[in-house]
Motif scaffolding. Structure first.
Motif, PDB file in Angstrom:
ATOM      1  N   HIS A   1      -0.669  29.515  -8.987  1.00  0.00           N
ATOM      2  CA  HIS A   1       0.507  28.927  -8.144  1.00  0.00           C
ATOM      3  C   HIS A   1       0.166  29.299  -6.455  1.00  0.00           C
ATOM      4  O   HIS A   1       0.237  28.546  -5.548  1.00  0.00           O
ATOM      5  N   GLY A   2      -0.513  30.498  -6.445  1.00  0.00           N
ATOM      6  CA  GLY A   2      -0.951  30.890  -5.026  1.00  0.00           C
ATOM      7  C   GLY A   2      -1.963  29.802  -4.544  1.00  0.00           C
ATOM      8  O   GLY A   2      -2.034  29.375  -3.475  1.00  0.00           O
ATOM      9  N   PHE A   3      -2.821  29.183  -5.576  1.00  0.00           N
ATOM     10  CA  PHE A   3      -3.714  28.374  -5.298  1.00  0.00           C
ATOM     11  C   PHE A   3      -3.215  27.128  -4.728  1.00  0.00           C
ATOM     12  O   PHE A   3      -3.365  26.477  -3.536  1.00  0.00           O
ATOM     13  N   HIS A   4      -2.045  26.634  -5.165  1.00  0.00           N
ATOM     14  CA  HIS A   4      -1.217  25.443  -4.738  1.00  0.00           C
ATOM     15  C   HIS A   4      -0.620  25.699  -3.771  1.00  0.00           C
ATOM     16  O   HIS A   4      -0.557  24.680  -3.007  1.00  0.00           O
ATOM     17  N   VAL A   5      -0.098  26.856  -3.338  1.00  0.00           N
ATOM     18  CA  VAL A   5       0.596  27.288  -2.050  1.00  0.00           C
ATOM     19  C   VAL A   5      -0.521  26.961  -0.958  1.00  0.00           C
ATOM     20  O   VAL A   5      -0.184  26.355   0.075  1.00  0.00           O
ATOM     21  N   THR A   6      -1.608  27.449  -1.029  1.00  0.00           N
ATOM     22  CA  THR A   6      -2.776  27.329  -0.064  1.00  0.00           C
ATOM     23  C   THR A   6      -2.882  25.829   0.291  1.00  0.00           C
ATOM     24  O   THR A   6      -3.031  25.510   1.447  1.00  0.00           O
ATOM     25  N   ILE A   7      -3.058  25.069  -0.840  1.00  0.00           N
ATOM     26  CA  ILE A   7      -3.369  23.664  -0.805  1.00  0.00           C
ATOM     27  C   ILE A   7      -2.167  23.047  -0.070  1.00  0.00           C
ATOM     28  O   ILE A   7      -2.501  21.995   0.748  1.00  0.00           O
ATOM     29  N   GLY A   8      -1.105  23.329  -0.440  1.00  0.00           N
ATOM     30  CA  GLY A   8       0.137  22.641   0.160  1.00  0.00           C
ATOM     31  C   GLY A   8       0.268  23.029   1.857  1.00  0.00           C
ATOM     32  O   GLY A   8       0.409  22.167   2.542  1.00  0.00           O
TER      33      GLY A   8
ATOM     34  N   ILE B   1       0.706  -1.291   0.088  1.00  0.00           N
ATOM     35  CA  ILE B   1       0.019  -0.105  -0.017  1.00  0.00           C
ATOM     36  C   ILE B   1       0.954   1.310   0.108  1.00  0.00           C
ATOM     37  O   ILE B   1       0.606   2.336  -0.766  1.00  0.00           O
ATOM     38  N   ASP B   2       1.917   1.146   0.814  1.00  0.00           N
ATOM     39  CA  ASP B   2       2.977   2.270   0.737  1.00  0.00           C
ATOM     40  C   ASP B   2       3.152   2.560  -0.476  1.00  0.00           C
ATOM     41  O   ASP B   2       3.719   3.937  -1.119  1.00  0.00           O
ATOM     42  N   ASN B   3       3.719   1.435  -1.477  1.00  0.00           N
ATOM     43  CA  ASN B   3       4.459   1.736  -2.723  1.00  0.00           C
ATOM     44  C   ASN B   3       3.129   2.455  -3.802  1.00  0.00           C
ATOM     45  O   ASN B   3       3.523   2.959  -4.618  1.00  0.00           O
ATOM     46  N   SER B   4       1.902   1.817  -3.558  1.00  0.00           N
ATOM     47  CA  SER B   4       0.876   2.548  -4.195  1.00  0.00           C
ATOM     48  C   SER B   4       0.743   3.909  -3.902  1.00  0.00           C
ATOM     49  O   SER B   4       0.561   4.663  -4.968  1.00  0.00           O
ATOM     50  N   TYR B   5       0.514   4.460  -2.546  1.00  0.00           N
ATOM     51  CA  TYR B   5       0.829   5.686  -2.410  1.00  0.00           C
ATOM     52  C   TYR B   5       1.822   6.583  -3.067  1.00  0.00           C
ATOM     53  O   TYR B   5       1.525   7.641  -3.542  1.00  0.00           O
ATOM     54  N   ARG B   6       2.840   5.882  -2.939  1.00  0.00           N
ATOM     55  CA  ARG B   6       4.103   6.702  -3.621  1.00  0.00           C
ATOM     56  C   ARG B   6       3.899   6.728  -5.298  1.00  0.00           C
ATOM     57  O   ARG B   6       4.056   7.868  -5.661  1.00  0.00           O
ATOM     58  N   TRP B   7       3.406   5.699  -5.673  1.00  0.00           N
ATOM     59  CA  TRP B   7       3.430   6.019  -7.164  1.00  0.00           C
ATOM     60  C   TRP B   7       2.148   6.870  -7.468  1.00  0.00           C
ATOM     61  O   TRP B   7       2.065   7.702  -8.547  1.00  0.00           O
ATOM     62  N   SER B   8       1.123   7.049  -6.581  1.00  0.00           N
ATOM     63  CA  SER B   8      -0.101   7.823  -7.015  1.00  0.00           C
ATOM     64  C   SER B   8       0.247   9.311  -6.833  1.00  0.00           C
ATOM     65  O   SER B   8      -0.108  10.113  -7.564  1.00  0.00           O
ATOM     66  N   MET B   9       0.952   9.637  -5.604  1.00  0.00           N
ATOM     67  CA  MET B   9       1.448  10.831  -5.449  1.00  0.00           C
ATOM     68  C   MET B   9       2.423  11.391  -6.603  1.00  0.00           C
ATOM     69  O   MET B   9       2.265  12.516  -6.925  1.00  0.00           O
ATOM     70  N   SER B  10       3.235  10.536  -7.189  1.00  0.00           N
ATOM     71  CA  SER B  10       4.333  10.862  -8.206  1.00  0.00           C
ATOM     72  C   SER B  10       3.590  11.154  -9.229  1.00  0.00           C
ATOM     73  O   SER B  10       3.875  12.318  -9.972  1.00  0.00           O
ATOM     74  N   TRP B  11       2.320  10.368  -9.834  1.00  0.00           N
ATOM     75  CA  TRP B  11       1.557  10.670 -11.021  1.00  0.00           C
ATOM     76  C   TRP B  11       0.848  12.112 -10.851  1.00  0.00           C
ATOM     77  O   TRP B  11       0.519  12.464 -11.714  1.00  0.00           O
ATOM     78  N   PHE B  12       0.315  12.082  -9.662  1.00  0.00           N
ATOM     79  CA  PHE B  12      -0.404  13.522  -9.276  1.00  0.00           C
ATOM     80  C   PHE B  12       0.618  14.561  -9.622  1.00  0.00           C
ATOM     81  O   PHE B  12      -0.044  15.609 -10.259  1.00  0.00           O
ATOM     82  N   ILE B  13       1.770  14.519  -8.935  1.00  0.00           N
ATOM     83  CA  ILE B  13       2.560  15.710  -9.205  1.00  0.00           C
ATOM     84  C   ILE B  13       2.877  15.897 -10.717  1.00  0.00           C
ATOM     85  O   ILE B  13       3.096  16.888 -11.155  1.00  0.00           O
ATOM     86  N   PHE B  14       3.082  14.934 -11.344  1.00  0.00           N
ATOM     87  CA  PHE B  14       3.232  14.938 -12.778  1.00  0.00           C
ATOM     88  C   PHE B  14       2.303  15.580 -13.614  1.00  0.00           C
ATOM     89  O   PHE B  14       2.457  16.423 -14.318  1.00  0.00           O
ATOM     90  N   SER B  15       1.079  15.347 -13.250  1.00  0.00           N
ATOM     91  CA  SER B  15      -0.238  15.968 -13.809  1.00  0.00           C
ATOM     92  C   SER B  15      -0.170  17.479 -13.594  1.00  0.00           C
ATOM     93  O   SER B  15      -0.568  18.355 -14.471  1.00  0.00           O
ATOM     94  N   GLU B  16       0.439  17.776 -12.079  1.00  0.00           N
ATOM     95  CA  GLU B  16       0.263  19.052 -12.094  1.00  0.00           C
ATOM     96  C   GLU B  16       1.589  19.890 -12.709  1.00  0.00           C
ATOM     97  O   GLU B  16       1.540  21.077 -13.089  1.00  0.00           O
ATOM     98  N   VAL B  17       2.603  19.083 -13.225  1.00  0.00           N
ATOM     99  CA  VAL B  17       3.850  19.671 -13.733  1.00  0.00           C
ATOM    100  C   VAL B  17       3.192  19.993 -14.945  1.00  0.00           C
ATOM    101  O   VAL B  17       3.245  21.116 -15.868  1.00  0.00           O
ATOM    102  N   MET B  18       2.278  19.002 -15.820  1.00  0.00           N
ATOM    103  CA  MET B  18       1.897  19.139 -17.094  1.00  0.00           C
ATOM    104  C   MET B  18       0.819  20.637 -17.154  1.00  0.00           C
ATOM    105  O   MET B  18       0.762  21.148 -18.205  1.00  0.00           O
ATOM    106  N   PHE B  19       0.069  20.569 -15.989  1.00  0.00           N
ATOM    107  CA  PHE B  19      -0.857  21.748 -15.793  1.00  0.00           C
ATOM    108  C   PHE B  19      -0.232  23.154 -15.852  1.00  0.00           C
ATOM    109  O   PHE B  19      -0.603  23.947 -16.904  1.00  0.00           O
ATOM    110  N   PHE B  20       1.102  23.253 -15.216  1.00  0.00           N
ATOM    111  CA  PHE B  20       1.765  24.476 -15.423  1.00  0.00           C
ATOM    112  C   PHE B  20       2.323  24.648 -16.540  1.00  0.00           C
ATOM    113  O   PHE B  20       2.654  25.568 -17.361  1.00  0.00           O
ATOM    114  N   ALA B  21       2.726  23.292 -17.378  1.00  0.00           N
ATOM    115  CA  ALA B  21       3.698  23.385 -18.397  1.00  0.00           C
ATOM    116  C   ALA B  21       2.867  24.090 -19.626  1.00  0.00           C
ATOM    117  O   ALA B  21       3.294  24.874 -20.397  1.00  0.00           O
TER     118      ALA B  21
END
Length: 288
Positions: A233-240, A79-99
């Motif tokens: 970006h400010g929205f993402h800072v708030t979420i973070g 499960i820990d590994n699943s969470y790590r992959w999920s978070m990695s892909w989520f951040i990648f989707s955010e990279v594409m959003f800002f790209a």
């Protein structure tokens, strides 16, 4: 992840949940309200706020279920590994959003503006002229006069704040790995405060831009890309900051161990991603 139980199931599969459907419905309400709001419909702001509150309430209970499962010993290394992959892909989707937004900025600045200003396209827009600074280039009467936003001093101060927050978060993480819970909480709290100060400065910057520089979302391509990039970006800072606040609460509740604390790590990954995006914004939007 708070703990990994050797006696946990081979792979924990949660039962049917109402939270995904409720989240989708709440997001639909939020977007409907936001669409009405930007079109000056009276009920738009109220529906938007109601949708956001509904989303936050659902996430509170949904993530609470996940925390209870973790603390109940139902999670293991798989499960820990699943969470790590999920978070990695989520951040990648955010990279594409800002790209996409950085790509729009690059296209407007480096392709469409020179293209409209060359001799072959004077018939298309005879009055257009590419200026040394690409922001205020519209023909007279098309765009209200405005002043572009420079890097001094608020953006530079905000850059220092976010870079410092990355350092304090790293110190907090190392303290958690060393088993020093009090130091973990102190440095994590400092990170959240730095993020809050960043947002305060950004709010002041927006007020300054509107009132003193006449820089608005309608100020041509410069205004639209400036507010879309810095606003999201400010929205993402708030979420973070919200994520880190939840992690602080969990640290104080004793949920993490030096060996197993992916909830903390996932929030830290997200915060460092936000830091990197801001560095790109600071250079590309404010300096170039």
């Amino acid at each position: 992840m708070a703990s990994q139980n050797a006696k946990a199931p081979y792979y924990f599969v949660p039962g049917p949940s109402k939270w995904p459907m409720l989240t989708g419905m709440s997001l639909l309400v939020t977007m409907a309200g936001a669409s009405a709001w930007v079109n000056s419909i009276s009920w738009g702001p109220y529906v938007t706020v109601a949708g956001i509150l509904a989303v936050l309430s659902i996430l509170y209970y949904w993530f609470g279920d996940a925390i209870a499962e973790s603390e109940g010993g139902l999670y293991n290394a798989r499960i820990d590994n699943s969470y790590r992959w999920s978070m990695s892909w989520f951040i990648f989707s955010e990279v594409m959003f800002f790209a996409a937004f950085f790509g729009a900025l690059f296209y407007a600045r480096s392709i469409s503006m020179p293209w409209l200003a060359d001799l072959d396209h004077k018939v298309l827009w005879p009055d257009f002229a590419a200026a040394a600074h690409w922001g205020n280039t519209g023909p007279a009467g098309t765009i209200e006069p405005f002043t572009t936003m420079g890097p001094f001093w608020i953006p530079t101060i905000n850059t220092a704040l976010l870079l410092t927050s990355g350092v304090t978060l790293t110190i907090s993480h190392h303290a958690l790995r060393a088993g020093h819970r009090a130091q973990t909480a102190i440095w994590l709290f400092a990170t959240i405060v730095l993020g809050a100060v960043f947002m305060g400065f950004q709010a002041y910057e927006y007020m300054h831009a509107y009132s003193d520089l006449n820089l608005k979302l309608t100020s041509g391509i410069f205004g639209s890309t400036f507010y879309m990039l810095t606003g999201f970006h400010g929205f993402h800072v708030t979420i973070g900051a919200i994520m880190l606040s939840v992690m602080l609460y969990r640290v104080l509740k004793g949920h993490f161990t030096p060996e197993n604390h992916f909830g903390f790590e996932g929030a830290a990954w997200y915060w460092h991603f936000v830091d990197v995006v801001w560095l790109g914004l600071y250079v590309v939007v404010y300096w170039l």
